[in-house]
Structure formats: structure tokens, C-alpha cells
Design an enzyme around this catalytic site. Structure first.
Site, PDB file in Angstrom:
ATOM      1  N   HIS A 194     -54.191  -2.549  -0.547  1.00 15.66           N
ATOM      2  CA  HIS A 194     -55.347  -3.233   0.055  1.00 15.66           C
ATOM      3  C   HIS A 194     -56.037  -2.360   1.115  1.00 15.66           C
ATOM      4  O   HIS A 194     -57.171  -2.648   1.491  1.00 15.66           O
ATOM      5  CB  HIS A 194     -54.903  -4.536   0.719  1.00 15.66           C
ATOM      6  CG  HIS A 194     -54.881  -5.722  -0.196  1.00 15.66           C
ATOM      7  ND1 HIS A 194     -55.979  -6.137  -0.921  1.00 15.66           N
ATOM      8  CD2 HIS A 194     -53.892  -6.615  -0.486  1.00 15.66           C
ATOM      9  CE1 HIS A 194     -55.670  -7.235  -1.610  1.00 15.66           C
ATOM     10  NE2 HIS A 194     -54.408  -7.535  -1.376  1.00 15.66           N
ATOM     11  N   PRO A 254     -46.256 -17.960   5.011  1.00 18.44           N
ATOM     12  CA  PRO A 254     -46.577 -18.650   3.747  1.00 18.44           C
ATOM     13  C   PRO A 254     -46.908 -17.735   2.566  1.00 18.44           C
ATOM     14  O   PRO A 254     -47.063 -18.233   1.445  1.00 18.44           O
ATOM     15  CB  PRO A 254     -47.798 -19.505   4.121  1.00 18.44           C
ATOM     16  CG  PRO A 254     -48.427 -18.814   5.292  1.00 18.44           C
ATOM     17  CD  PRO A 254     -47.314 -18.130   6.022  1.00 18.44           C
ATOM     18  N   GLY A 310     -46.385 -13.732   0.424  1.00 18.88           N
ATOM     19  CA  GLY A 310     -45.484 -12.603   0.231  1.00 18.88           C
ATOM     20  C   GLY A 310     -45.834 -11.526   1.241  1.00 18.88           C
ATOM     21  O   GLY A 310     -44.979 -10.982   1.942  1.00 18.88           O
ATOM     22  N   GLY A 311     -47.115 -11.256   1.314  1.00 19.21           N
ATOM     23  CA  GLY A 311     -47.583 -10.269   2.273  1.00 19.21           C
ATOM     24  C   GLY A 311     -49.038 -10.524   2.587  1.00 19.21           C
ATOM     25  O   GLY A 311     -49.732 -11.207   1.824  1.00 19.21           O
ATOM     26  N   HIS A 340     -48.341  -3.349  -2.827  1.00 19.98           N
ATOM     27  CA  HIS A 340     -49.535  -4.176  -2.987  1.00 19.98           C
ATOM     28  C   HIS A 340     -50.350  -4.220  -1.687  1.00 19.98           C
ATOM     29  O   HIS A 340     -51.548  -3.930  -1.680  1.00 19.98           O
ATOM     30  CB  HIS A 340     -49.105  -5.587  -3.414  1.00 19.98           C
ATOM     31  CG  HIS A 340     -50.238  -6.545  -3.549  1.00 19.98           C
ATOM     32  ND1 HIS A 340     -50.827  -6.830  -4.763  1.00 19.98           N
ATOM     33  CD2 HIS A 340     -50.909  -7.283  -2.625  1.00 19.98           C
ATOM     34  CE1 HIS A 340     -51.807  -7.692  -4.574  1.00 19.98           C
ATOM     35  NE2 HIS A 340     -51.876  -7.989  -3.287  1.00 19.98           N
ATOM     36  N   GLU A 341     -49.682  -4.544  -0.593  1.00 20.40           N
ATOM     37  CA  GLU A 341     -50.418  -4.667   0.681  1.00 20.40           C
ATOM     38  C   GLU A 341     -50.979  -3.319   1.123  1.00 20.40           C
ATOM     39  O   GLU A 341     -52.080  -3.246   1.657  1.00 20.40           O
ATOM     40  CB  GLU A 341     -49.531  -5.280   1.774  1.00 20.40           C
ATOM     41  CG  GLU A 341     -48.898  -6.624   1.433  1.00 20.40           C
ATOM     42  CD  GLU A 341     -49.851  -7.644   0.827  1.00 20.40           C
ATOM     43  OE1 GLU A 341     -51.064  -7.582   1.087  1.00 20.40           O
ATOM     44  OE2 GLU A 341     -49.379  -8.512   0.060  1.00 20.40           O
ATOM     45  N   TYR A 355     -56.124 -12.421  -9.425  1.00 13.74           N
ATOM     46  CA  TYR A 355     -55.208 -11.286  -9.423  1.00 13.74           C
ATOM     47  C   TYR A 355     -55.102 -10.690 -10.827  1.00 13.74           C
ATOM     48  O   TYR A 355     -55.335  -9.502 -11.046  1.00 13.74           O
ATOM     49  CB  TYR A 355     -53.801 -11.712  -8.986  1.00 13.74           C
ATOM     50  CG  TYR A 355     -53.665 -12.024  -7.512  1.00 13.74           C
ATOM     51  CD1 TYR A 355     -54.185 -13.190  -6.975  1.00 13.74           C
ATOM     52  CD2 TYR A 355     -52.987 -11.156  -6.658  1.00 13.74           C
ATOM     53  CE1 TYR A 355     -54.050 -13.489  -5.626  1.00 13.74           C
ATOM     54  CE2 TYR A 355     -52.839 -11.446  -5.309  1.00 13.74           C
ATOM     55  CZ  TYR A 355     -53.375 -12.612  -4.799  1.00 13.74           C
ATOM     56  OH  TYR A 355     -53.239 -12.896  -3.468  1.00 13.74           O
ATOM     57  N   GLU A 375     -58.315  -8.576  -5.069  1.00 12.54           N
ATOM     58  CA  GLU A 375     -56.952  -8.735  -5.592  1.00 12.54           C
ATOM     59  C   GLU A 375     -56.743  -8.091  -6.963  1.00 12.54           C
ATOM     60  O   GLU A 375     -55.667  -7.575  -7.254  1.00 12.54           O
ATOM     61  CB  GLU A 375     -56.558 -10.215  -5.616  1.00 12.54           C
ATOM     62  CG  GLU A 375     -56.500 -10.860  -4.226  1.00 12.54           C
ATOM     63  CD  GLU A 375     -55.467 -10.231  -3.288  1.00 12.54           C
ATOM     64  OE1 GLU A 375     -54.595  -9.486  -3.751  1.00 12.54           O
ATOM     65  OE2 GLU A 375     -55.560 -10.494  -2.067  1.00 12.54           O
ATOM     66  N   ASP A 394     -58.662 -21.951  -0.126  1.00 16.01           N
ATOM     67  CA  ASP A 394     -57.225 -22.205  -0.308  1.00 16.01           C
ATOM     68  C   ASP A 394     -56.973 -23.051  -1.560  1.00 16.01           C
ATOM     69  O   ASP A 394     -55.927 -22.941  -2.195  1.00 16.01           O
ATOM     70  CB  ASP A 394     -56.628 -22.929   0.904  1.00 16.01           C
ATOM     71  CG  ASP A 394     -56.425 -21.994   2.093  1.00 16.01           C
ATOM     72  OD1 ASP A 394     -56.381 -20.765   1.883  1.00 16.01           O
ATOM     73  OD2 ASP A 394     -56.319 -22.496   3.231  1.00 16.01           O
ATOM     74  N   ARG A 439     -42.500 -19.428   1.786  1.00 19.90           N
ATOM     75  CA  ARG A 439     -43.502 -18.684   1.024  1.00 19.90           C
ATOM     76  C   ARG A 439     -44.050 -19.597  -0.070  1.00 19.90           C
ATOM     77  O   ARG A 439     -43.298 -20.093  -0.915  1.00 19.90           O
ATOM     78  CB  ARG A 439     -42.837 -17.440   0.423  1.00 19.90           C
ATOM     79  CG  ARG A 439     -43.771 -16.541  -0.335  1.00 19.90           C
ATOM     80  CD  ARG A 439     -43.038 -15.299  -0.811  1.00 19.90           C
ATOM     81  NE  ARG A 439     -43.867 -14.491  -1.684  1.00 19.90           N
ATOM     82  CZ  ARG A 439     -43.448 -13.425  -2.333  1.00 19.90           C
ATOM     83  NH1 ARG A 439     -42.182 -13.026  -2.193  1.00 19.90           N
ATOM     84  NH2 ARG A 439     -44.265 -12.743  -3.112  1.00 19.90           N
ATOM     85  N   GLU A 478     -52.361  -8.241   4.097  1.00 17.76           N
ATOM     86  CA  GLU A 478     -52.740  -6.849   4.331  1.00 17.76           C
ATOM     87  C   GLU A 478     -53.430  -6.609   5.669  1.00 17.76           C
ATOM     88  O   GLU A 478     -54.414  -5.863   5.733  1.00 17.76           O
ATOM     89  CB  GLU A 478     -53.644  -6.401   3.182  1.00 17.76           C
ATOM     90  CG  GLU A 478     -55.005  -7.127   3.051  1.00 17.76           C
ATOM     91  CD  GLU A 478     -54.983  -8.394   2.200  1.00 17.76           C
ATOM     92  OE1 GLU A 478     -53.917  -9.028   2.099  1.00 17.76           O
ATOM     93  OE2 GLU A 478     -56.035  -8.743   1.647  1.00 17.76           O
TER      94      GLU A 478
HETATM   95  N1  BES Z   1     -54.246 -11.134   0.598  1.00 20.25           N
HETATM   96  C1  BES Z   1     -53.156 -11.682  -0.092  1.00 20.25           C
HETATM   97  C2  BES Z   1     -52.612 -12.940   0.513  1.00 20.25           C
HETATM   98  C3  BES Z   1     -53.635 -14.054   0.668  1.00 20.25           C
HETATM   99  C4  BES Z   1     -54.587 -14.293  -0.294  1.00 20.25           C
HETATM  100  C5  BES Z   1     -53.606 -14.830   1.784  1.00 20.25           C
HETATM  101  C6  BES Z   1     -55.518 -15.309  -0.112  1.00 20.25           C
HETATM  102  C7  BES Z   1     -54.526 -15.852   1.959  1.00 20.25           C
HETATM  103  C8  BES Z   1     -55.485 -16.088   1.005  1.00 20.25           C
HETATM  104  C9  BES Z   1     -52.022 -10.669  -0.240  1.00 20.25           C
HETATM  105  O1  BES Z   1     -52.455  -9.365  -0.408  1.00 20.25           O
HETATM  106  C10 BES Z   1     -51.283 -11.001  -1.503  1.00 20.25           C
HETATM  107  O2  BES Z   1     -51.879 -10.936  -2.535  1.00 20.25           O
HETATM  108  N2  BES Z   1     -49.999 -11.320  -1.396  1.00 20.25           N
HETATM  109  C11 BES Z   1     -49.183 -11.591  -2.537  1.00 20.25           C
HETATM  110  C12 BES Z   1     -48.375 -10.351  -2.844  1.00 20.25           C
HETATM  111  C13 BES Z   1     -48.063 -10.123  -4.286  1.00 20.25           C
HETATM  112  C14 BES Z   1     -49.224 -10.211  -5.212  1.00 20.25           C
HETATM  113  C15 BES Z   1     -47.355  -8.789  -4.456  1.00 20.25           C
HETATM  114  C16 BES Z   1     -48.283 -12.758  -2.217  1.00 20.25           C
HETATM  115  O3  BES Z   1     -48.379 -13.287  -1.107  1.00 20.25           O
HETATM  116  O4  BES Z   1     -47.504 -13.185  -3.037  1.00 20.25           O
HETATM  117 ZN    ZN Z   2     -53.301  -9.038  -2.317  1.00 24.25          ZN
END
Ligand code: BES
Ligand code: ZN
Length: 667
Positions: free
Chosen positions: A354, A321, A323-324, A350-351, A439, A373, A431, A619, A326
């Protein structure tokens, strides 16, 4: 298998302290809330106090935990879990080693849990008295474990919990072999951030507590976890194997991660491999191998050497769900980053970032999520700028961020609580509060500090900050104090007035947009110029308009078109898709951006493409806005598409789309 969602346990009569939500416990709290007038409304008001022996205990400052982590702190966790693909659950035992923070003042340990079936709990190897209390939203069902004698300060008690996850577990997705690309084996993966670790096993599910981990995981298929593999100890157990991992750096519960399935791996750097399905291995390796070492080296130059040993990437099936994510040692990533053009691997920068911001230095609650973030966006942009050519690149990415921030704030309304940098989470599911705001508002705050003191000075602050808070968690005020402390040194006396001018309160607590910085727009200008041309109905596009551009430049152009006061005509929208190859693009970012333009133009011929994309990617960044867009122009197709793909989506994504579309959750 154990009963699903069953809350078992001996009746818990002899507990002396009140339950977290009882009025008597609340009345004890007001003393704590006077600690500082600057605190978030929800902060420090829930600490449970146990008299004078608790004077130097750290208060509970995370509104999304029901645990009494002011009285006990998890220091080590051993997860002995079997991955059961037949019953789609994890089962086994988890051992928490908790250090007493009081001198026998606390007579119970309270852990977070959510839809976990607990079978038994031992305290220091003996049967204990425990109870799973009634569920409340959003934080779940606390598990109370009696410690009748209490424990002296510093003493470690061992809590061994026998459990199984249930079909209501929100942290796991189980895929059938048919749902995988080579159809050879089932697949499972976890996603614990923000508060889903508690649906795997009872724990202190707060980023304010860090524990080391031992993973002993049995599965018939390859296992990946957020620890360093201990290969020599991988044991064959007939049909199954025992996979061992160790995480010696203390981590918060939300970084606990597991995945298992037909997973192959290939090297992509000196310290890195990529893991994914055998069919996807070659293209994943190609996408990543040129950049992994560069990313690591750039990050180490900005902060300090990488402390986790290996840095690997697990590329998951399309229903992942995010992008990434960490997860230490193995970043979990969406397959949409494998786009065949290396245009989407900024997610990996990005990851990786982290590994310092978030994983070493952690926000103490989801109210201060920007510390994770916002800092990570800043480091990501520094890493990528150092590789791709400096300030213009950095600013180009920052402009995209500003645009995303403007859109998020417009969508919420500029007075909305969720547009603040520090967001109150009292009664809020993280959530639901999740958005671009932490961010990009976070990034813009960090960048504003960088510009204020100057890059050379800020570059000295970065390792100081990450060094000082490594292996710890902090809130926004501790960040402020660290910044002020660093720049109070005599060599920075000429910065005194500038530093005194920082509006910390405004930055932390104002809704809406922060002050807009001056950007170097050189890389964005060409995108805006092309967009201007599209304002004329007579413009004839040609593939060469964008053929030398990066994917991100095309995105900036598309976002500008999306923002036109008048939508494109159907003919224009179709010409756009055709000329720039957007509807056929392998790049999901571009495809999604184009479909938003097409839907705004009411180009009905594009709607099926939207529905198809919604069946290809899970995603949330794409899925939620596309469903909202499709819902506006063709609700019937939106609902049909959701029903068709319900099982494909991850439980978190499914839940969020149900809310977005206003449809009831399936029983
Ligand atoms: N840690 C986050 C994903 C996340 C945040 C999962 C809050 C659950 C709750 C991850 O590092 C992230 O920010 N992913 C982004 C990547 C993008 C900013 C490059 C994403 O999923 O889009
Ligand atoms: Zn992040």
C-alpha cells in the site's frame, strides 16, 4: 470535559450558498454530470458550482464527503492533541491550512464531522462564525465556517478548531489496563479508514484531498503516529510527554493514525522496527525480522524506491478489527499475524505494498476502492512470489483469491451492486460495502491486464503508473486513460488489437464474476486430492497428510471440505480437528476455517471453542463469519458470546456484528 456529542457554535445566518442537501444546490449540478456518460451514477453530481470563475475547478467526485473541497483544499494539517485516558478522549486543537480554489467565489468552508465536540473555530487567528449542521447518515454533520470576504485563488486560509472527541467517536478504541496483556497501562488506537477521521476532528474527509501533517501529541505513554518521529523534540512535561511526528508526503485523512500505551520496540530490518506490548516484543520480532528487508527490496524492484523513509509495524491488542492497516510509517497490525510459524505475515507484504498503491496513488473515492486494494493484492502476490518461488506460488494465492471472490458473490447474489468493481456509494456507508470483491475482482482485473500485454511490458507500465499518479488521487477512468496512453506508444503497436479488446465498461460495471483465468494449479492440486479422500467415510487421517504443508495449503484443503455437497459427519469433523491439530492451532486462520466445518457438521462439542475464539480475536475477518455461523446453529450462544465480549470489540466491529446478528445497539 466538554459536553459529549454537543453541537455548539454561533448561529450561522449569513451563509449565502445552499446546504449540500438542499434542492437548489442539487439543481445546479446537472451540468457537471454530463461530463461523461461513463461516470458512476453518484459521481460528479454533487459538485457545487460558483459561476464562471470555477470553470477549471475539479468537481467533487466523492459521495462520502459533505465538504466543499472543490472550493478549498487542505494543504497542511497540524494536530495538537492530548490523549486523555481518564476521559477517554482526544482534546486540543487542529489547524487546517486550506488553499482557495476559486477567486473569492466561495464564502464558506464546509468540513466533515461526526460526533466531535467543537468548542471554537478561528479563521486566520480571529474568531469566526460557524455552525455544525444536523447529522445525516452515513456522512455525518457538516461544519460550516463563514469566510465572509472569500479568498483569492491560491490564497491559504488557516482554520483553527478547538475540539474534543466524544464517547460516540467511531475511530478510537480505548482499552483499560485490565484489557491489555501486561495490565500495566491503558491503551488506545485509531482506525480512520474509510470515513472515521471525521469523528476525530472536522476535516475534508475524502481520499481525493491530500495534506501534509505535523503531529504534536501529548500522552503519559509512548505514542505512535502516521508520521516520522521527531525524537529530539520529544519533551518531558512532568507526568506527560510531547511526542512529535512529521508527515511530509501529502496523505489523505483516512491515513491519519495514532496509538498510545505501554509500547516497546525492537529492530526488524534496515529501515524497520516492530512496536508492541513488552510481553509480545520478542515473538513479534522473531516473526518479522527475517522478511521485512526482503519484502521492501522485492517491492522496490517491482515499482520504485520506497519514498516514506522508515517502514515499521505496530502490533496491536487482539481487538484490532482488521488484519492490517497501511498507516504510513507504522502499519497497524492484528496480533493474529504473530502465529509463531511466519505463516501469516503476508499481511505485512500487503500493507507494505500500500505504500505505493493507496498511500502514494490513491483512489479518489470509496467507489474506486479497487484501485487501492486490487492493485495492492496484485503487488502483494508479486512480492511474495518473488520471495517464495515464482509463478506457481503466485497462482496458488490467486486461486485462493478467486475462491474468496466466488464465495463473496454467492453470499451477495450475483446481481448485487456490491459485486461490481466500481460500487456506487451514494447514501452508502463504505463499511457496509466493504468485502473481498474490490480486493479480488480488482486483483483479477489488474492481473488480466498483465497477462494481456505480457509481463515484460506490464512491468514497464507499473512504475509509469505509480510515478504519474504519486501524491494524487484518481478514478477508474483516469486509470484506464493512463493505461491506454502508455500502450499507445509506437513500441507497443503490435498490442493494438489486444488493447482494443479490453471490455472496460464490463469490467468496471458488471455484477457477478469476471472471466475466469487459467491457473497453474500445481500447488493447489495436492490440497484438492486430500479433500477428495475425505469424501469417503472410511478415510483414516494421519498428521503426516499435512505435516509438510504451508498454512495456506491447509486452508485451501479446509475450504474445499467446507464446500462439499454433504457436510462431514460429527465423527469425521472431530477426527479432522484432532489429526491435523486444528482446534488447538495458534493460527487463527486455520482454527476459524476448522470451526466453520465443525459448525456445518453440527458438532456441538466445538461450539464452545468458537465462542472462546470469539473472545480472543476481534479481527472482523474472523469475528463476523464466526458469529454468522454460530448464530445459525446456536443463536443463544451467539448472543451470549456477543454480550460477553461487547466491550472487547472495536466500535466498528461491534456495529457490524450488531447488524449481522440483528440485535439493537446498546444505548
Ligand atoms: N486498508 C485495508 C484495511 C481496511 C479497508 C480498513 C477498508 C478499513 C476499511 C488493509 O490494507 C487490508 O486490506 N487489510 C487486510 C489484509 C489482507 C488483505 C492481507 C485485512 O485486514 O484482512
Ligand atoms: Zn489493503
Amino acid at each position: 470535559m466538554w459536553g459529549r456529542g454537543l453541537l455548539r457554535g454561533a448561529k450561522f445566518a449569513q451563509l449565502s450558498s445552499p446546504s449540500p442537501s438542499s434542492p437548489s444546490s442539487r439543481s445546479l449540478l446537472s451540468a457537471a454530470s454530463t461530463a461523461s456518460s461513463n461516470l458512476l451514477s453518484s459521481q460528479y453530481q454533487r459538485g457545487r458550482w460558483f459561476g464562471s470563475s470555477t470553470a477549471n475547478m475539479a468537481p467533487i467526485r466523492d459521495p462520502n464527503t459533505l465538504s466543499n473541497y472543490d472550493a478549498w483544499r487542505t494543504r497542511h494539517t497540524t494536530a495538537n492533541l492530548k490523549i486523555d485516558f481518564t476521559d477517554k478522549c482526544l482534546r486540543g486543537s487542529v489547524i487546517l491550512e486550506l488553499e482557495s480554489q476559486t477567486d473569492k467565489a466561495s464564502k464558506e468552508i464546509i468540513l466533515d464531522s461526526s460526533y466531535v465536540a467543537v468548542n471554537s473555530i478561528k479563521l486566520n487567528s480571529a474568531p469566526s462564525t460557524w455552525e455544525t449542521k444536523a447529522r445525516t447518515e452515513p456522512n455525518g454533520s457538516p461544519v460550516h465556517i463563514a469566510v465572509p470576504e472569500g479568498a483569492t485563488k491560491g490564497e491559504v486560509v488557516k482554520v483553527e478548531i478547538e475540539l474534543a472527541t466524544t464517547d460516540k467517536c467511531t475511530a478510537l478504541q480505548w482499552l483499560t489496563p485490565a484489557q491489555t496483556s501486561n495490565k500495566a497501562a491503558p491503551f488506545m488506537f485509531s482506525q480512520c479508514q474509510a470515513i472515521h477521521a471525521r469523528s476525530l476532528f472536522p476535516c475534508q474527509d475524502t481520499p481525493d484531498v491530500k495534506s501534509t501533517y505535523d503531529f504534536n501529541i501529548t500522552s503519559p505513554y509512548v505514542v505512535v503516529a502516521s508520521g516520522v518521529p521527531v525524537p529530539d523534540e520529544t519533551k518531558d512535561l512532568g507526568e506527560e510527554k510531547l511526542y512529535k511526528f512529521q508527515q511530509k508526503v501529502p496523505i489523505p485523512s483516512y491515513l491519519f493514525a495514532l496509538s498510545s500505551g505501554d509500547i516497546a520496540s525492537a529492530p526488524v530490518g534496515k529501515r524497520s522496527c516492530v512496536c508492541t506490548g513488552p510481553n509480545e516484543l520478542k515473538e513479534s520480532q522473531w516473526e518479522l525480522e527475517g522478511d521485512m528487508d526482503k519484502f521492501l527490496e522485492a517491492a522496490e524492484k517491482i515499482v520504485f524506491p520506497y519514498r516514506w523513509g522508515e517502514y515499521n509495524v505496530l502490533v496491536l491488542p487482539p481487538s484490532f478489527p482488521y488484519g492490517g492497516m497501511e498507516n504510513p510509517i507504522f502499519t497497524f497490525a492484528t496480533p493474529t499475524i504473530i502465529s509463531g510459524d511466519k505463516q501469516n505475515i503476508d499481511v505485512i507484504a500487503h500493507e507494505l505494498a500500500h505504500s505505493w498503491s493507496g498511500n502514494l496513488v490513491t483512489s479518489c473515492s470509496w467507489e474506486h476502492f479497487w484501485l487501492n486494494e486490487g492493485w495492492t493484492m496484485y503487488l502483494e502476490r508479486r512480492i511474495l512470489a518473488s520471495i517464495h518461488g515464482g509463478d506457481a506460488h503466485f497462482d496458488f494465492s490467486a486461486i485462493r483469491g478467486w475462491k474468496a471472490l466466488e464465495e463473496a458473490i454467492k453470499e451477495y447474489g450475483e446481481d448485487h451492486e456490491f459485486t461490481k468493481l466500481c460500487i456506487s456509494h451514494k447514501g452508502i456507508d463504505p463499511d457496509d460495502a466493504f468485502s473481498t470483491v474490490p480486493y479480488e475482482k480488482g486483483f483479477h482485473f489488474v492481473w488480466s491486464l498483465d497477462r494481456l500485454v505480457g509481463r515484460e511490458n506490464f512491468d514497464k507500465f507499473i512504475p509509469y503508473y505509480f510515478g504519474k499518479w504519486s501524491n494524487k488521487s484518481l478514478d477508474s477512468y483516469e486509470f484506464k486513460n493512463t493505461f491506454l496512453e502508455f500502450f499507445s506508444a509506437p513500441e507497443y503497436s503490435d498490442l493494438k488489437d489486444k488493447i482494443a479488446s479490453i471490455d472496460w465498461e464490463g469490467r468496471f460495471h458488471s455484477t457477478g464474476l469476471p472471466p475466469k483465468p487459467e491457473f497453474d494449479t500445481s500447488l493447489a492440486d495436492v490440497c484438492y486430492e486430500l479433500a477428495e479422500k475425505w469424501k469417503s467415510k472410511d478415510f483414516t487421517p494421519s498428521p503426516s497428510d499435512v505435516s509438510s504443508w504451508t498454512g495456506n495449503q491447509i486452508l485451501v484443503f479446509l475450504n474445499a471440505v467446507q464446500d462439499f455437497e454433504q457436510p462431514l459427519t460429527v465423527e469425521q469433523s472431530q477426527a479432522l480437528g484432532k489429526a491435523y491439530g486444528l482446534s488447538e492451532s495458534k493460527n487463527a486462520e486455520l482454527k476459524a476455517a476448522y470451526f466453520h466445518i465443525a459448525m456445518r457438521s453440527k458438532d456441538t462439542s466445538a461450539y464452545q471453542g468458537v465462542a472462546d475464539l470469539l473472545g480472543d480475536v476481534g479481527r472482523m475477518k474472523f469475528v463476523r463469519p464466526l458469529f454468522r455461523g454460530l448464530n445459525k446453529v446456536d443463536r443463544e450462544l451467539a448472543l451470549k458470546t456477543f454480550e460477553k465480549n461487547r466491550e472487547f470489540y472495536h466500535p466498528i466491529c461491534r456495529q457490524m456484528v450488531e447488524k449481522d446478528l440483528g440485535v439493537a445497539a446498546a444505548a
